[in-house]
Design an enzyme around this catalytic site. Structure first.
Site, PDB file in Angstrom:
ATOM      1  N   TYR A 236     -14.330  79.044  33.880  1.00  0.00           N
ATOM      2  CA  TYR A 236     -15.758  79.342  34.067  1.00  0.00           C
ATOM      3  C   TYR A 236     -16.263  78.698  35.365  1.00  0.00           C
ATOM      4  CZ  TYR A 236     -20.802  79.060  33.252  1.00  0.00           C
ATOM      5  OH  TYR A 236     -22.158  79.136  33.386  1.00  0.00           O
TER       6      TYR A 236
ATOM      7  N   ARG B  33     -32.383  59.844  20.521  1.00  0.00           N
ATOM      8  CA  ARG B  33     -31.254  60.073  21.430  1.00  0.00           C
ATOM      9  C   ARG B  33     -29.963  59.744  20.683  1.00  0.00           C
ATOM     10  NH1 ARG B  33     -30.051  56.111  24.325  1.00  0.00           N
ATOM     11  NH2 ARG B  33     -32.113  55.683  25.182  1.00  0.00           N
TER      12      ARG B  33
ATOM     13  N   ASP C 185     -11.912  75.426  25.662  1.00  0.00           N
ATOM     14  CA  ASP C 185     -13.252  76.012  25.711  1.00  0.00           C
ATOM     15  C   ASP C 185     -13.183  77.309  24.903  1.00  0.00           C
ATOM     16  OD1 ASP C 185     -15.546  77.458  26.361  1.00  0.00           O
ATOM     17  OD2 ASP C 185     -15.645  76.659  28.399  1.00  0.00           O
TER      18      ASP C 185
ATOM     19  N   LYS D 189     -23.991  80.948  24.294  1.00  0.00           N
ATOM     20  CA  LYS D 189     -23.401  82.284  24.176  1.00  0.00           C
ATOM     21  C   LYS D 189     -23.348  82.709  22.695  1.00  0.00           C
ATOM     22  CE  LYS D 189     -23.057  81.173  28.484  1.00  0.00           C
ATOM     23  NZ  LYS D 189     -21.873  80.564  29.060  1.00  0.00           N
TER      24      LYS D 189
HETATM   25  C1  LIG Z   1     -21.602  79.461  29.934  1.00  0.00           C
HETATM   26  C2  LIG Z   1     -20.302  78.840  29.828  1.00  0.00           C
HETATM   27  C3  LIG Z   1     -20.131  77.467  30.015  1.00  0.00           C
HETATM   28  C4  LIG Z   1     -21.260  76.552  30.425  1.00  0.00           C
HETATM   29  O1  LIG Z   1     -22.227  76.442  29.432  1.00  0.00           O
HETATM   30  P1  LIG Z   1     -23.788  76.202  29.695  1.00  0.00           P
HETATM   31  O2  LIG Z   1     -24.357  76.222  28.323  1.00  0.00           O
HETATM   32  O3  LIG Z   1     -24.265  77.302  30.578  1.00  0.00           O
HETATM   33  O4  LIG Z   1     -23.916  74.871  30.363  1.00  0.00           O
HETATM   34  C5  LIG Z   1     -18.866  76.931  29.852  1.00  0.00           C
HETATM   35  N1  LIG Z   1     -17.817  77.721  29.532  1.00  0.00           N
HETATM   36  C6  LIG Z   1     -17.931  79.037  29.356  1.00  0.00           C
HETATM   37  C7  LIG Z   1     -16.730  79.850  29.006  1.00  0.00           C
HETATM   38  C8  LIG Z   1     -19.172  79.653  29.503  1.00  0.00           C
HETATM   39  O5  LIG Z   1     -19.272  80.971  29.345  1.00  0.00           O
END
Ligand SMILES: *Cc1c(COP(=O)(O)O)cnc(C)c1O
Length: 388
Positions: free
Chosen positions: A106, A54, A178, A203
């Site tokens: 998001y 961890r 982000d 993604k």
């Molecule tokens: C998918 C996404 C998230 C969240 O991520 P997870 O891996 O699904 O927890 C946050 N920000 C954006 C822009 C996203 O597309």
């Protein structure tokens, strides 16, 4: 021989080699999946840098080093999902602190802010950060964090990272970007003045739709120390196998992003010229209201396109039921093309009223353009549009 690439190496070189020298005992060229929870100690407290997975795991260390190199950062920390990454950052705050977030953030980010952290006494303002006047007015004496996502989702608005970061810096507020939609390849938030960059690696970073994960990077050592503590103390760490898979995905990030963009540009132009399409939003189109800003702060325009069909919910349904090559699914950024209906799918957690204000109408479609043959993608959209 020193296998660590110099930090001034090109992106593709770092993506393939950073943090990943051949393994010391066997010479394995690929970083092994260290599928272990614990590590032997020579004497109590005397170990080789790893005591419990961890806290640290060698596969994760390699992956974090690679991401840090790609973002031009000193430090990176990996988490079990994008939202677990957000959760860790929000855990640095205290009751009574205030966060400014962009309004079309998001859906899951909105939900964790609004339904989890608000309950703990953290205050949020959701603001159209594309409007710098509104942004400036949103700061309060207790503001601690400015959270932005650019391009925004699904409206693909571009937020001026450099200007917003400097507004925040003047007030001692940390800026988080982000960077999921652009990936480390097309946008470098830390170089534009942001303090922390985050990704849902689910993604583009991993890119193969087979891992859920998140990562953050920063050059602020104090922020890093606090977040490294939280990574271990809260414990939402990624498994070694997932670290390995994301690292493998990263090796082709530069190649994939180039192709995503090439395909997306062609599809955006095709849609823009189609009689059954009302409007197309893609930062690479001249018609995008912030095309100039996009060109300035990004080195490419990515693979996400949002468009409005001429018609209502029924028309959108008919179109979405008729695509064949595009998969009707949430998520984005994989090698395969995906299509979705934000109002019903990804953005259902945003109240209908707010969706309306943001422009997320029932005829709005979001596509994640994959790296298939673009002629096949175009043909698929063409035949589905005929059914509308
Ligand atoms: C998918 C996404 C998230 C969240 O991520 P997870 O891996 O699904 O927890 C946050 N920000 C954006 C822009 C996203 O597309």
């Amino acid at each position: 021989m020193n296998h660590t690439p110099p930090t001034h190496s090109g992106f593709g070189t770092l993506a393939i080699h950073a943090g990943q020298p051949p393994e010391a005992t066997t010479g394995a060229v690929m970083t092994p999946i260290f599928q272990t929870s614990t590590y032997v100690q020579e004497s109590p407290g005397k170990h080789r840098g790893y005591e419990y997975s961890r806290t640290d795991n060698p596969t994760r260390t390699a992956y974090q080093s690679c991401v840090a190199a790609l973002e031009g950062a000193q430090h990176a920390l990996a988490f079990s999902s994008g939202l677990a990454t957000t959760d860790a950052i929000l855990h640095t705050l205290r009751t009574g602190d205030h966060v400014i977030s962009c309004d079309d953030v998001y859906g899951g980010t909105f939900r964790i802010f609004d339904k989890v952290f608000k309950k703990m006494g953290i205050e949020f303002s959701f603001v159209d950060l594309a409007d710098l006047n509104q942004a400036e007015k949103a700061f309060r004496p207790n503001t601690k964090l400015l959270w932005m996502e650019t391009p925004t989702n699904p409206m693909l608005k571009i937020l001026d990272i450099q200007t917003l970061s400097s507004l925040a810096k003047k007030r001692g507020v940390l800026t988080v970007v982000d960077n999921t939609f652009m990936s480390s390849y097309f946008q470098k938030p830390l170089q534009l003045g942001a303090d922390i960059v985050v990704h849902s690696v689910t993604k583009y970073m991993n890119g193969h739709s087979d891992v859920v994960g998140g990562v953050l990077a920063t050059n602020n050592s104090q922020v890093y120390t606090e977040l490294k503590f939280l990574q271990n103390a809260v414990g939402a760490v990624p498994a070694p196998m997932d670290c390995f898979l994301v690292m493998r995905g990263l090796k082709t990030l530069h190649v994939r992003m180039e192709r995503h963009e090439k395909n997306a540009k062609e599809i955006a132009h095709f849609l823009e010229g189609h009689p059954k399409v009302e409007r197309v939003i893609y930062p690479g189109l001249e018609s995008h209201p912030q095309h100039a800003l996009a060109k300035k702060q990004m080195s490419g325009f990515g693979g996400m396109i949002t468009f409005f069909l001429k018609g209502d919910l029924a028309a959108a349904r008919r179109f979405l039921e008729n695509v064949q090559l595009f998969s009707l699914a949430e998520s984005l950024g994989g090698v395969e093309s995906l299509i979705e209906h934000p109002a019903i799918m990804t953005h259902a957690s945003i109240p209908a009223e707010t969706r309306k204000i943001l422009g997320i109408h029932d005829n709005l479609i979001r596509v994640s353009i994959g790296i298939e043959e673009v002629s096949d993608l175009r043909a698929d959209l063409e035949q589905a549009l005929k059914e509308v």
